[in-house]
Design a protein around this motif. Structure first.
Motif, short mmCIF file in Angstrom:
data_model
loop_
_atom_site.label_atom_id
_atom_site.label_comp_id
_atom_site.label_asym_id
_atom_site.label_seq_id
_atom_site.Cartn_x
_atom_site.Cartn_y
_atom_site.Cartn_z
N LEU A 94 59.82 -38.38 -67.51
CA LEU A 94 61.24 -38.71 -67.34
C LEU A 94 61.99 -37.58 -66.63
CD1 LEU A 94 62.83 -40.40 -70.51
CD2 LEU A 94 62.61 -41.31 -68.19
N THR A 95 61.70 -36.35 -67.04
CA THR A 95 62.38 -35.21 -66.45
C THR A 95 62.05 -35.08 -64.96
OG1 THR A 95 62.35 -34.05 -68.58
CG2 THR A 95 62.69 -32.71 -66.60
N GLU A 96 60.78 -35.21 -64.62
CA GLU A 96 60.37 -35.12 -63.22
C GLU A 96 61.05 -36.20 -62.37
OE1 GLU A 96 55.88 -33.27 -63.11
OE2 GLU A 96 56.10 -35.42 -63.46
N TRP A 97 61.07 -37.41 -62.91
CA TRP A 97 61.69 -38.50 -62.16
C TRP A 97 63.17 -38.23 -61.92
CZ3 TRP A 97 65.70 -41.81 -63.42
CH2 TRP A 97 65.92 -42.87 -62.52
N ALA A 98 63.85 -37.75 -62.95
CA ALA A 98 65.28 -37.48 -62.81
C ALA A 98 65.54 -36.36 -61.80
CB ALA A 98 65.87 -37.11 -64.17
N LEU A 99 64.71 -35.31 -61.84
CA LEU A 99 64.89 -34.20 -60.91
C LEU A 99 64.55 -34.60 -59.48
CD1 LEU A 99 63.39 -31.29 -63.04
CD2 LEU A 99 65.81 -31.80 -62.64
N ASP A 100 63.61 -35.53 -59.33
CA ASP A 100 63.22 -35.99 -58.00
C ASP A 100 64.18 -37.04 -57.43
OD1 ASP A 100 61.03 -34.33 -57.98
OD2 ASP A 100 59.62 -35.88 -58.64
N ASN A 101 65.02 -37.62 -58.30
CA ASN A 101 65.95 -38.67 -57.88
C ASN A 101 67.36 -38.34 -58.36
OD1 ASN A 101 64.04 -41.04 -56.83
ND2 ASN A 101 63.09 -40.14 -58.66
N PRO A 102 67.91 -37.22 -57.92
CA PRO A 102 69.21 -36.78 -58.46
C PRO A 102 70.36 -37.73 -58.15
CG PRO A 102 68.60 -35.49 -56.53
CD PRO A 102 67.39 -36.29 -56.90
N GLY A 103 70.23 -38.54 -57.12
CA GLY A 103 71.30 -39.46 -56.78
C GLY A 103 71.22 -40.79 -57.48
N HIS A 104 70.16 -41.01 -58.24
CA HIS A 104 70.02 -42.30 -58.93
C HIS A 104 71.04 -42.38 -60.07
CE1 HIS A 104 68.26 -45.62 -61.20
NE2 HIS A 104 67.56 -45.91 -60.12
N PRO A 105 71.64 -43.56 -60.29
CA PRO A 105 72.65 -43.66 -61.36
C PRO A 105 72.11 -43.40 -62.76
CG PRO A 105 72.15 -45.82 -60.39
CD PRO A 105 71.54 -44.80 -59.49
N ASP A 106 70.80 -43.49 -62.95
CA ASP A 106 70.22 -43.24 -64.28
C ASP A 106 69.63 -41.85 -64.43
OD1 ASP A 106 70.87 -45.76 -65.16
OD2 ASP A 106 68.88 -46.62 -64.81
N SER A 107 69.71 -41.01 -63.40
CA SER A 107 69.02 -39.71 -63.47
C SER A 107 69.60 -38.81 -64.56
CB SER A 107 69.06 -39.01 -62.11
OG SER A 107 70.39 -38.73 -61.72
N ALA A 108 70.92 -38.74 -64.68
CA ALA A 108 71.52 -37.88 -65.70
C ALA A 108 71.17 -38.39 -67.10
CB ALA A 108 73.04 -37.84 -65.52
N LEU B 51 63.19 -47.08 -67.91
CA LEU B 51 62.97 -45.68 -68.24
C LEU B 51 61.73 -45.50 -69.11
CD1 LEU B 51 66.50 -44.11 -68.80
CD2 LEU B 51 65.09 -44.16 -66.75
N SER B 52 61.44 -46.47 -69.98
CA SER B 52 60.22 -46.41 -70.78
C SER B 52 58.99 -46.44 -69.90
CB SER B 52 60.18 -47.57 -71.78
OG SER B 52 58.95 -47.59 -72.49
N SER B 53 59.03 -47.30 -68.88
CA SER B 53 57.91 -47.38 -67.95
C SER B 53 57.74 -46.06 -67.20
CB SER B 53 58.12 -48.53 -66.97
OG SER B 53 57.02 -48.67 -66.11
N ILE B 54 58.84 -45.47 -66.76
CA ILE B 54 58.78 -44.18 -66.08
C ILE B 54 58.21 -43.11 -67.02
CG2 ILE B 54 60.18 -42.32 -65.10
CD1 ILE B 54 62.09 -44.54 -64.08
N ALA B 55 58.63 -43.13 -68.27
CA ALA B 55 58.18 -42.12 -69.23
C ALA B 55 56.68 -42.15 -69.46
CB ALA B 55 58.91 -42.31 -70.56
N HIS B 56 56.05 -43.30 -69.24
CA HIS B 56 54.60 -43.42 -69.44
C HIS B 56 53.80 -43.26 -68.15
CE1 HIS B 56 55.94 -45.46 -73.25
NE2 HIS B 56 55.02 -44.62 -73.69
N THR B 57 54.44 -42.75 -67.10
CA THR B 57 53.78 -42.60 -65.82
C THR B 57 52.48 -41.80 -65.93
OG1 THR B 57 55.86 -42.75 -64.59
CG2 THR B 57 54.01 -41.66 -63.49
N ALA C 96 69.00 -36.54 -70.13
CA ALA C 96 69.55 -36.42 -71.48
C ALA C 96 68.62 -37.04 -72.51
CB ALA C 96 70.93 -37.07 -71.54
N ILE C 97 68.05 -38.20 -72.19
CA ILE C 97 67.11 -38.87 -73.11
C ILE C 97 65.88 -38.01 -73.33
CG2 ILE C 97 65.56 -40.85 -73.34
CD1 ILE C 97 67.78 -42.51 -71.94
N ALA C 98 65.34 -37.46 -72.24
CA ALA C 98 64.16 -36.61 -72.35
C ALA C 98 64.46 -35.38 -73.20
CB ALA C 98 63.68 -36.19 -70.97
#
Length: 252
Positions: free
Chosen positions: A207-221, A11-17, A225-227
Protein backbone atom coordinates in the motif's frame (compact mmCIF):
# COMPACT_ATOMS: atom_id res chain seq x y z
CA UNK A 1 -9.97 3.70 14.06
CA UNK A 2 -9.34 5.66 10.87
CA UNK A 3 -12.38 6.56 8.79
CA UNK A 4 -11.74 7.45 5.15
CA UNK A 5 -13.87 7.30 2.03
CA UNK A 6 -11.93 5.07 -0.37
CA UNK A 7 -12.54 1.97 -2.45
CA UNK A 8 -11.60 -0.60 0.19
CA UNK A 9 -11.79 -3.52 -2.25
CA UNK A 10 -9.34 -1.86 -4.60
CA UNK A 11 -6.95 -0.97 -1.79
CA UNK A 12 -7.19 -4.52 -0.41
CA UNK A 13 -6.15 -5.87 -3.79
CA UNK A 14 -3.22 -3.45 -3.92
CA UNK A 15 -2.19 -4.44 -0.38
CA UNK A 16 -1.84 -8.07 -1.47
CA UNK A 17 0.33 -7.27 -4.49
CA UNK A 18 3.45 -8.84 -3.01
CA UNK A 19 1.66 -11.53 -0.99
CA UNK A 20 -1.25 -12.94 -3.03
CA UNK A 21 -1.59 -15.89 -0.65
CA UNK A 22 -3.45 -13.30 1.48
CA UNK A 23 -2.71 -15.04 4.78
CA UNK A 24 0.37 -15.29 7.03
CA UNK A 25 1.56 -18.46 5.28
CA UNK A 26 4.62 -19.05 3.12
CA UNK A 27 4.50 -20.73 -0.26
CA UNK A 28 6.41 -23.70 1.16
CA UNK A 29 3.83 -24.28 3.86
CA UNK A 30 0.92 -23.71 1.48
CA UNK A 31 2.30 -26.57 -0.62
CA UNK A 32 2.79 -28.74 2.45
CA UNK A 33 -0.85 -28.23 3.42
CA UNK A 34 -2.05 -29.13 -0.08
CA UNK A 35 0.09 -32.27 -0.11
CA UNK A 36 -1.38 -33.33 3.22
CA UNK A 37 -4.88 -32.84 1.84
CA UNK A 38 -4.11 -35.92 -0.28
CA UNK A 39 -6.76 -35.59 -3.00
CA UNK A 40 -6.97 -37.51 -6.27
CA UNK A 41 -5.51 -35.99 -9.49
CA UNK A 42 -9.04 -35.19 -10.72
CA UNK A 43 -10.11 -33.43 -7.54
CA UNK A 44 -12.95 -30.94 -7.67
CA UNK A 45 -11.93 -27.84 -5.66
CA UNK A 46 -13.89 -24.94 -4.19
CA UNK A 47 -12.13 -21.81 -2.90
CA UNK A 48 -14.44 -19.67 -0.73
CA UNK A 49 -13.18 -16.08 -0.54
CA UNK A 50 -10.48 -16.89 -3.07
CA UNK A 51 -9.02 -13.40 -3.49
CA UNK A 52 -6.39 -13.69 -6.20
CA UNK A 53 -6.89 -17.49 -6.22
CA UNK A 54 -3.35 -18.29 -5.07
CA UNK A 55 -4.62 -21.31 -3.14
CA UNK A 56 -6.84 -22.77 -5.84
CA UNK A 57 -4.23 -22.21 -8.57
CA UNK A 58 -1.61 -24.02 -6.51
CA UNK A 59 -4.10 -26.79 -5.75
CA UNK A 60 -4.62 -27.25 -9.49
CA UNK A 61 -0.86 -27.65 -9.86
CA UNK A 62 -1.01 -30.46 -7.27
CA UNK A 63 -4.06 -32.12 -8.86
CA UNK A 64 -3.26 -32.03 -12.61
CA UNK A 65 -6.66 -33.32 -13.75
CA UNK A 66 -8.64 -31.24 -11.28
CA UNK A 67 -10.95 -28.28 -11.73
CA UNK A 68 -11.69 -25.43 -9.35
CA UNK A 69 -14.32 -22.80 -8.60
CA UNK A 70 -13.17 -19.59 -6.92
CA UNK A 71 -15.61 -17.20 -5.24
CA UNK A 72 -15.02 -13.65 -4.10
CA UNK A 73 -16.86 -10.32 -4.03
CA UNK A 74 -13.74 -8.27 -4.86
CA UNK A 75 -13.66 -7.64 -8.63
CA UNK A 76 -10.09 -6.33 -8.52
CA UNK A 77 -8.83 -9.51 -6.85
CA UNK A 78 -10.74 -11.65 -9.34
CA UNK A 79 -9.22 -9.70 -12.23
CA UNK A 80 -5.77 -10.51 -10.88
CA UNK A 81 -6.81 -14.13 -10.35
CA UNK A 82 -7.88 -14.43 -13.98
CA UNK A 83 -4.57 -12.95 -15.15
CA UNK A 84 -2.59 -15.32 -12.92
CA UNK A 85 -4.58 -18.31 -14.18
CA UNK A 86 -3.92 -17.33 -17.79
CA UNK A 87 -0.21 -16.81 -17.11
CA UNK A 88 0.06 -20.28 -15.57
CA UNK A 89 -1.97 -21.96 -18.31
CA UNK A 90 -4.77 -22.85 -15.89
CA UNK A 91 -7.55 -20.59 -17.12
CA UNK A 92 -9.48 -23.54 -18.56
CA UNK A 93 -9.53 -25.29 -15.17
CA UNK A 94 -10.43 -22.36 -12.89
CA UNK A 95 -13.90 -20.83 -12.99
CA UNK A 96 -14.16 -17.53 -11.10
CA UNK A 97 -17.42 -16.25 -9.61
CA UNK A 98 -18.01 -12.72 -8.37
CA UNK A 99 -20.60 -13.52 -5.73
CA UNK A 100 -21.26 -13.83 -2.01
CA UNK A 101 -19.94 -17.14 -0.69
CA UNK A 102 -23.08 -17.55 1.43
CA UNK A 103 -25.25 -17.66 -1.68
CA UNK A 104 -23.34 -20.31 -3.61
CA UNK A 105 -25.48 -23.46 -3.89
CA UNK A 106 -24.15 -26.47 -1.99
CA UNK A 107 -24.15 -29.77 -3.84
CA UNK A 108 -21.81 -31.69 -1.53
CA UNK A 109 -19.65 -32.52 -4.52
CA UNK A 110 -16.26 -30.93 -3.83
CA UNK A 111 -13.28 -33.07 -2.83
CA UNK A 112 -11.40 -30.11 -1.36
CA UNK A 113 -12.99 -26.94 0.01
CA UNK A 114 -10.73 -24.04 0.98
CA UNK A 115 -11.68 -21.14 3.24
CA UNK A 116 -8.50 -19.49 4.46
CA UNK A 117 -8.80 -16.13 6.17
CA UNK A 118 -12.42 -15.71 5.05
CA UNK A 119 -14.46 -17.11 7.93
CA UNK A 120 -15.80 -13.60 8.64
CA UNK A 121 -17.90 -13.95 5.48
CA UNK A 122 -19.92 -16.68 7.19
CA UNK A 123 -20.01 -15.02 10.62
CA UNK A 124 -17.14 -16.85 12.27
CA UNK A 125 -15.38 -20.20 12.54
CA UNK A 126 -18.26 -22.32 13.82
CA UNK A 127 -20.68 -21.08 11.17
CA UNK A 128 -18.03 -21.61 8.49
CA UNK A 129 -17.67 -25.26 9.49
CA UNK A 130 -21.37 -25.77 8.88
CA UNK A 131 -21.73 -23.67 5.72
CA UNK A 132 -18.51 -24.69 3.99
CA UNK A 133 -18.96 -28.28 5.09
CA UNK A 134 -22.11 -28.59 3.03
CA UNK A 135 -19.97 -28.34 -0.10
CA UNK A 136 -17.65 -31.23 0.87
CA UNK A 137 -18.03 -34.84 -0.29
CA UNK A 138 -18.47 -37.50 2.39
CA UNK A 139 -14.75 -38.34 2.39
CA UNK A 140 -13.51 -34.93 1.28
CA UNK A 141 -11.30 -32.35 2.97
CA UNK A 142 -12.21 -28.98 4.42
CA UNK A 143 -9.24 -26.65 4.86
CA UNK A 144 -9.91 -23.60 7.03
CA UNK A 145 -7.49 -20.86 8.06
CA UNK A 146 -8.54 -19.00 11.20
CA UNK A 147 -7.17 -16.71 13.86
CA UNK A 148 -6.77 -17.61 17.54
CA UNK A 149 -5.32 -16.00 20.62
CA UNK A 150 -1.71 -17.13 20.94
CA UNK A 151 -1.66 -15.36 24.32
CA UNK A 152 -4.44 -13.58 26.20
CA UNK A 153 -5.20 -10.40 24.24
CA UNK A 154 -4.07 -7.08 25.59
CA UNK A 155 -6.27 -3.97 25.18
CA UNK A 156 -3.98 -2.59 22.47
CA UNK A 157 -4.44 -5.76 20.42
CA UNK A 158 -8.22 -5.65 20.76
CA UNK A 159 -8.25 -1.98 19.77
CA UNK A 160 -6.05 -2.57 16.74
CA UNK A 161 -8.19 -5.47 15.54
CA UNK A 162 -11.46 -3.76 16.50
CA UNK A 163 -12.23 -7.04 18.25
CA UNK A 164 -13.59 -8.43 21.49
CA UNK A 165 -11.81 -11.14 23.44
CA UNK A 166 -14.76 -13.44 22.70
CA UNK A 167 -14.16 -13.14 18.94
CA UNK A 168 -11.44 -15.79 19.18
CA UNK A 169 -10.47 -18.65 21.45
CA UNK A 170 -7.08 -20.23 22.01
CA UNK A 171 -5.80 -22.96 19.68
CA UNK A 172 -7.08 -25.82 21.84
CA UNK A 173 -10.50 -24.18 21.96
CA UNK A 174 -10.56 -23.78 18.20
CA UNK A 175 -9.80 -27.46 17.64
CA UNK A 176 -12.47 -28.34 20.19
CA UNK A 177 -15.04 -26.32 18.25
CA UNK A 178 -14.14 -28.26 15.11
CA UNK A 179 -14.51 -31.56 16.95
CA UNK A 180 -17.90 -30.55 18.36
CA UNK A 181 -19.03 -29.80 14.80
CA UNK A 182 -18.04 -33.30 13.66
CA UNK A 183 -14.66 -32.56 12.08
CA UNK A 184 -11.32 -34.17 12.89
CA UNK A 185 -7.99 -32.48 12.10
CA UNK A 186 -5.68 -34.71 10.07
CA UNK A 187 -3.04 -31.99 9.84
CA UNK A 188 -2.55 -28.32 10.66
CA UNK A 189 -0.04 -25.54 10.26
CA UNK A 190 0.38 -22.79 12.84
CA UNK A 191 1.82 -19.72 11.18
CA UNK A 192 5.27 -18.80 12.42
CA UNK A 193 6.42 -15.33 13.44
CA UNK A 194 8.43 -14.94 10.23
CA UNK A 195 5.35 -15.73 8.14
CA UNK A 196 3.33 -13.14 10.04
CA UNK A 197 6.06 -10.55 9.60
CA UNK A 198 6.37 -11.23 5.87
CA UNK A 199 2.61 -10.95 5.45
CA UNK A 200 2.21 -7.74 7.46
CA UNK A 201 5.25 -5.98 5.99
CA UNK A 202 4.06 -6.98 2.52
CA UNK A 203 0.51 -5.76 3.19
CA UNK A 204 1.52 -2.39 4.57
CA UNK A 205 4.49 -2.04 2.25
CA UNK A 206 2.49 -2.71 -0.92
CA UNK A 207 0.00 0.00 0.00
CA UNK A 208 2.77 2.41 0.92
CA UNK A 209 4.69 1.79 -2.30
CA UNK A 210 1.59 2.27 -4.40
CA UNK A 211 0.73 5.54 -2.66
CA UNK A 212 4.28 6.88 -3.04
CA UNK A 213 4.36 5.88 -6.71
CA UNK A 214 0.97 7.49 -7.39
CA UNK A 215 1.01 10.75 -5.42
CA UNK A 216 -1.64 12.35 -7.61
CA UNK A 217 -4.18 9.58 -7.17
CA UNK A 218 -7.21 10.62 -5.07
CA UNK A 219 -6.72 7.58 -2.80
CA UNK A 220 -2.96 7.91 -2.27
CA UNK A 221 -3.16 9.91 0.98
CA UNK A 222 -5.78 7.53 2.36
CA UNK A 223 -3.67 4.51 1.37
CA UNK A 224 -0.69 5.92 3.27
CA UNK A 225 -2.86 6.59 6.31
CA UNK A 226 -4.42 3.10 6.22
CA UNK A 227 -1.00 1.47 5.91
CA UNK A 228 0.38 3.57 8.78
CA UNK A 229 -2.57 2.78 11.07
CA UNK A 230 -2.45 -0.92 10.23
CA UNK A 231 1.31 -1.10 10.79
CA UNK A 232 1.03 0.65 14.15
CA UNK A 233 -1.83 -1.60 15.23
CA UNK A 234 0.17 -4.68 14.33
CA UNK A 235 3.52 -3.66 15.82
CA UNK A 236 2.15 -2.03 18.97
CA UNK A 237 -0.94 -4.20 19.36
CA UNK A 238 -1.50 -7.72 18.08
CA UNK A 239 1.98 -8.85 16.96
CA UNK A 240 2.63 -12.06 18.89
CA UNK A 241 -0.90 -11.98 20.31
CA UNK A 242 -3.03 -13.09 17.38
CA UNK A 243 -2.11 -16.48 15.97
CA UNK A 244 -3.24 -18.13 12.75
CA UNK A 245 -3.78 -21.81 12.08
CA UNK A 246 -4.73 -23.63 8.90
CA UNK A 247 -6.61 -26.83 9.72
CA UNK A 248 -6.93 -29.80 7.36
CA UNK A 249 -10.22 -31.38 8.41
CA UNK A 250 -12.16 -34.52 7.59
CA UNK A 251 -15.51 -35.68 8.92
CA UNK A 252 -15.09 -37.64 12.12
Amino acid sequence: MLTVLVDRQRLSSIAHTHHPIAAPISGVNLNRLLRRAGREPAARILDLGCGEAAWSLQALAHYPDGVADGLDINPFALERAAAAAAERGLADRLLLHERDVREYPADGGYDLVLCVGSTHAFGGFRKTLDAAGRHVTADGVLMIGEGFWAVPPIPAALDALDAAESDHTDLAGLVAVAAEAGWAPVYAHVSEAAEWDDYEWSWTGSLTEWALDNPGHPDSAAALAIAREHRTGWLAGYRGVLGFVTLVLRRA
